[in-house]
Design a protein around this motif. Structure first.
Motif, PDB file in Angstrom:
ATOM      1  N   LEU A 193       0.844  -1.190   0.000  1.00  0.00           N
ATOM      2  CA  LEU A 193       0.000   0.000   0.000  1.00  0.00           C
ATOM      3  C   LEU A 193       0.881   1.242   0.000  1.00  0.00           C
ATOM      4  O   LEU A 193       1.805   1.351   0.814  1.00  0.00           O
ATOM      5  N   VAL A 194       0.592   2.167  -0.900  1.00  0.00           N
ATOM      6  CA  VAL A 194       1.273   3.466  -0.908  1.00  0.00           C
ATOM      7  C   VAL A 194       0.228   4.546  -0.682  1.00  0.00           C
ATOM      8  O   VAL A 194      -0.783   4.617  -1.389  1.00  0.00           O
ATOM      9  N   LEU A 195       0.481   5.386   0.299  1.00  0.00           N
ATOM     10  CA  LEU A 195      -0.409   6.490   0.636  1.00  0.00           C
ATOM     11  C   LEU A 195       0.032   7.749  -0.100  1.00  0.00           C
ATOM     12  O   LEU A 195       1.220   8.081  -0.116  1.00  0.00           O
ATOM     13  N   THR A 196      -0.931   8.454  -0.679  1.00  0.00           N
ATOM     14  CA  THR A 196      -0.593   9.683  -1.390  1.00  0.00           C
ATOM     15  C   THR A 196      -1.714  10.699  -1.215  1.00  0.00           C
ATOM     16  O   THR A 196      -2.680  10.453  -0.503  1.00  0.00           O
ATOM     17  N   HIS A 197      -1.571  11.880  -1.852  1.00  0.00           N
ATOM     18  CA  HIS A 197      -2.490  13.001  -1.706  1.00  0.00           C
ATOM     19  C   HIS A 197      -2.521  13.437  -0.247  1.00  0.00           C
ATOM     20  O   HIS A 197      -3.566  13.526   0.394  1.00  0.00           O
ATOM     21  N   ILE A 198      -1.339  13.769   0.275  1.00  0.00           N
ATOM     22  CA  ILE A 198      -1.156  14.071   1.691  1.00  0.00           C
ATOM     23  C   ILE A 198      -1.455  15.537   1.962  1.00  0.00           C
ATOM     24  O   ILE A 198      -0.877  16.429   1.340  1.00  0.00           O
ATOM     25  N   THR A 252       4.699  12.835   8.603  1.00  0.00           N
ATOM     26  CA  THR A 252       3.648  11.934   8.107  1.00  0.00           C
ATOM     27  C   THR A 252       3.613  10.621   8.890  1.00  0.00           C
ATOM     28  O   THR A 252       2.908   9.690   8.503  1.00  0.00           O
ATOM     29  N   GLY A 253       4.356  10.563   9.973  1.00  0.00           N
ATOM     30  CA  GLY A 253       4.436   9.318  10.741  1.00  0.00           C
ATOM     31  C   GLY A 253       3.084   8.826  11.223  1.00  0.00           C
ATOM     32  O   GLY A 253       2.830   7.611  11.247  1.00  0.00           O
ATOM     33  N   ILE A 254       2.200   9.753  11.592  1.00  0.00           N
ATOM     34  CA  ILE A 254       0.892   9.334  12.086  1.00  0.00           C
ATOM     35  C   ILE A 254       0.090   8.641  10.990  1.00  0.00           C
ATOM     36  O   ILE A 254      -0.660   7.691  11.240  1.00  0.00           O
ATOM     37  N   LEU A 255       0.244   9.093   9.733  1.00  0.00           N
ATOM     38  CA  LEU A 255      -0.481   8.469   8.634  1.00  0.00           C
ATOM     39  C   LEU A 255       0.004   7.035   8.415  1.00  0.00           C
ATOM     40  O   LEU A 255      -0.802   6.114   8.241  1.00  0.00           O
ATOM     41  N   LYS A 256       1.302   6.851   8.429  1.00  0.00           N
ATOM     42  CA  LYS A 256       1.858   5.503   8.251  1.00  0.00           C
ATOM     43  C   LYS A 256       1.408   4.584   9.383  1.00  0.00           C
ATOM     44  O   LYS A 256       1.000   3.433   9.154  1.00  0.00           O
ATOM     45  N   ALA A 257       1.462   5.093  10.620  1.00  0.00           N
ATOM     46  CA  ALA A 257       1.083   4.273  11.776  1.00  0.00           C
ATOM     47  C   ALA A 257      -0.380   3.868  11.709  1.00  0.00           C
ATOM     48  O   ALA A 257      -0.734   2.715  12.014  1.00  0.00           O
ATOM     49  N   GLU A 258      -1.243   4.799  11.320  1.00  0.00           N
ATOM     50  CA  GLU A 258      -2.668   4.477  11.270  1.00  0.00           C
ATOM     51  C   GLU A 258      -2.983   3.488  10.160  1.00  0.00           C
ATOM     52  O   GLU A 258      -3.844   2.608  10.330  1.00  0.00           O
ATOM     53  N   PHE A 288      -3.676  -2.515   8.274  1.00  0.00           N
ATOM     54  CA  PHE A 288      -3.192  -3.355   7.173  1.00  0.00           C
ATOM     55  C   PHE A 288      -1.872  -4.009   7.558  1.00  0.00           C
ATOM     56  O   PHE A 288      -0.881  -3.326   7.821  1.00  0.00           O
ATOM     57  N   ASP A 289      -1.879  -5.322   7.584  1.00  0.00           N
ATOM     58  CA  ASP A 289      -0.685  -6.082   7.950  1.00  0.00           C
ATOM     59  C   ASP A 289       0.139  -6.365   6.710  1.00  0.00           C
ATOM     60  O   ASP A 289       0.248  -7.497   6.232  1.00  0.00           O
ATOM     61  N   GLY A 290       0.703  -5.327   6.157  1.00  0.00           N
ATOM     62  CA  GLY A 290       1.521  -5.446   4.950  1.00  0.00           C
ATOM     63  C   GLY A 290       2.429  -4.243   4.849  1.00  0.00           C
ATOM     64  O   GLY A 290       2.499  -3.409   5.757  1.00  0.00           O
ATOM     65  N   ARG A 291       3.131  -4.130   3.726  1.00  0.00           N
ATOM     66  CA  ARG A 291       4.076  -3.030   3.561  1.00  0.00           C
ATOM     67  C   ARG A 291       3.338  -1.738   3.241  1.00  0.00           C
ATOM     68  O   ARG A 291       2.501  -1.698   2.342  1.00  0.00           O
ATOM     69  N   VAL A 292       3.669  -0.684   3.964  1.00  0.00           N
ATOM     70  CA  VAL A 292       3.044   0.621   3.780  1.00  0.00           C
ATOM     71  C   VAL A 292       4.124   1.663   3.543  1.00  0.00           C
ATOM     72  O   VAL A 292       5.130   1.710   4.251  1.00  0.00           O
ATOM     73  N   LEU A 293       3.919   2.491   2.547  1.00  0.00           N
ATOM     74  CA  LEU A 293       4.812   3.603   2.258  1.00  0.00           C
ATOM     75  C   LEU A 293       3.986   4.875   2.149  1.00  0.00           C
ATOM     76  O   LEU A 293       2.949   4.893   1.484  1.00  0.00           O
ATOM     77  N   VAL A 294       4.437   5.938   2.819  1.00  0.00           N
ATOM     78  CA  VAL A 294       3.872   7.260   2.574  1.00  0.00           C
ATOM     79  C   VAL A 294       4.728   7.883   1.474  1.00  0.00           C
ATOM     80  O   VAL A 294       5.895   8.187   1.681  1.00  0.00           O
TER      81      VAL A 294
END
Length: 309
Positions: free
Chosen positions: A264-269, A277-283, A288-294
């Motif tokens: 999962l990659v998070l965008t439109h921050i 952006t640490g809070i976004l990654k943590a949430e 989601f029990d997988g790889r997350v990138l902001v």
């Protein structure tokens, strides 16, 4: 077969000194494509070295932070003496607005520009080895998301088994791997399924654009290798997310979890998280029990083949 995603712009509606408005460049071998084109996209393409050989531009919706880079991009391509045609896909009912945007700064480009309106559930590009499909999203205007879906690959060829069956090394190996039976000198016929495994899935990359977390995204992203999802807000701003037609990072994580994606990659921050952006990654990781990138501007994400799938 390489498949790489470059994040040209990862901000919300308000850019920051570190984040450009939305833009996503995808290269699959020789094919280059662009998903959304916020202001300054052409400069981001120069900055991150993507090249300008884009065949298709896919617009998720017509808010300014996703389309205002189009006039400058097309003019830059013109200055670079582009001759190949360009196709711009845009949601149903928005074609005239895009044409007006293109021609607002002057005459038609010297190369062909085709504007095609699309709706959810369409295959808008069929490139043989892969296609690009649309799916429904939920924003405050006409919008769609896009999924790049590769065709299945050939199964693994079992060379050791082929040799055990008496198949001579050479052209008969290739024929079997291509799905053709071969006949040995003694008349024995070897079928492909005796030495070739089942087809292996290709890769899937899903880009939502701006959206609420909806079932149609889960369906489109089912089993995807990479899901790029709107994550404008943290959970403390969930009411604001609903009001503006966006998702929180946790909601993006929940979509990824339901869809069982690889990454999962998070965008439109939102600019309110410019400092951290640490809070976004943590949430997102809590859901989601997988790889997350902001994502940050300039991030390159290689999409490998998944042996697990």
């Amino acid at each position: 077969m390489s498949l790489q995603v470059t994040f040209l712009g990862t901000s919300g509606a308000v850019p920051t000194t570190d984040r450009n408005p939305s833009g996503l460049f995808v290269r699959r071998e020789g094919d280059a494509m662009l998903f959304d084109a916020g202001e300054g996209t052409q400069r981001q393409m120069m900055r991150f070295g993507t090249g300008f050989d884009v065949r298709w531009v896919f617009l998720s919706h017509l808010h300014g932070d996703h389309v205002l880079g189009i006039p400058g991009l097309l003019q830059t391509m013109d200055f670079n003496e582009r001759s190949d045609p360009l196709t711009i896909f845009t949601p149903q009912g928005t074609g005239r607005s895009i044409r007006n945007l293109i021609y607002a700064i002057g005459p038609e480009p010297s190369y062909g520009v085709d504007v095609v309106e699309v709706g959810p559930g369409e295959t808008v590009v069929d490139a043989g080895a892969y296609d690009v499909r649309t799916f429904a999203t939920e924003h405050r205007t006409r919008s769609v998301g896009y999924a790049l879906v590769e065709a299945d690959r050939k199964g693994r060829f079992d060379r050791e088994r082929a040799e055990e069956l008496g198949v001579p090394v050479g052209p008969k190996f290739s024929a079997l791997h291509e799905g053709e039976p071969v006949e040995l000198e003694d008349g024995t016929v070897i079928e492909p399924n005796q030495v070739v495994g089942p087809p292996r899935p290709g890769r899937t990359v899903v880009y939502t654009g701006d959206t609420r977390p909806v079932d149609s995204v889960v369906e489109a992203a089912s089993g995807a290798d990479l899901l790029i999802h709107d994550a404008t807000f943290a959970e403390s701003s969930d009411e604001r997310a609903r009001e503006t037609g966006h998702s929180t990072a946790r909601e993006a994580g929940e979509v990824a979890d339901r869809a069982d994606v690889e990454r999962l990659v998070l965008t439109h921050i939102s600019s309110r998280y410019a400092g951290d952006t640490g809070i976004l990654k943590a949430e997102a990781e809590a859901a989601f029990d997988g790889r997350v990138l902001v994502a940050r501007d300039g991030d390159d994400v290689d999409v490998p083949y998944s042996e697990k799938r």
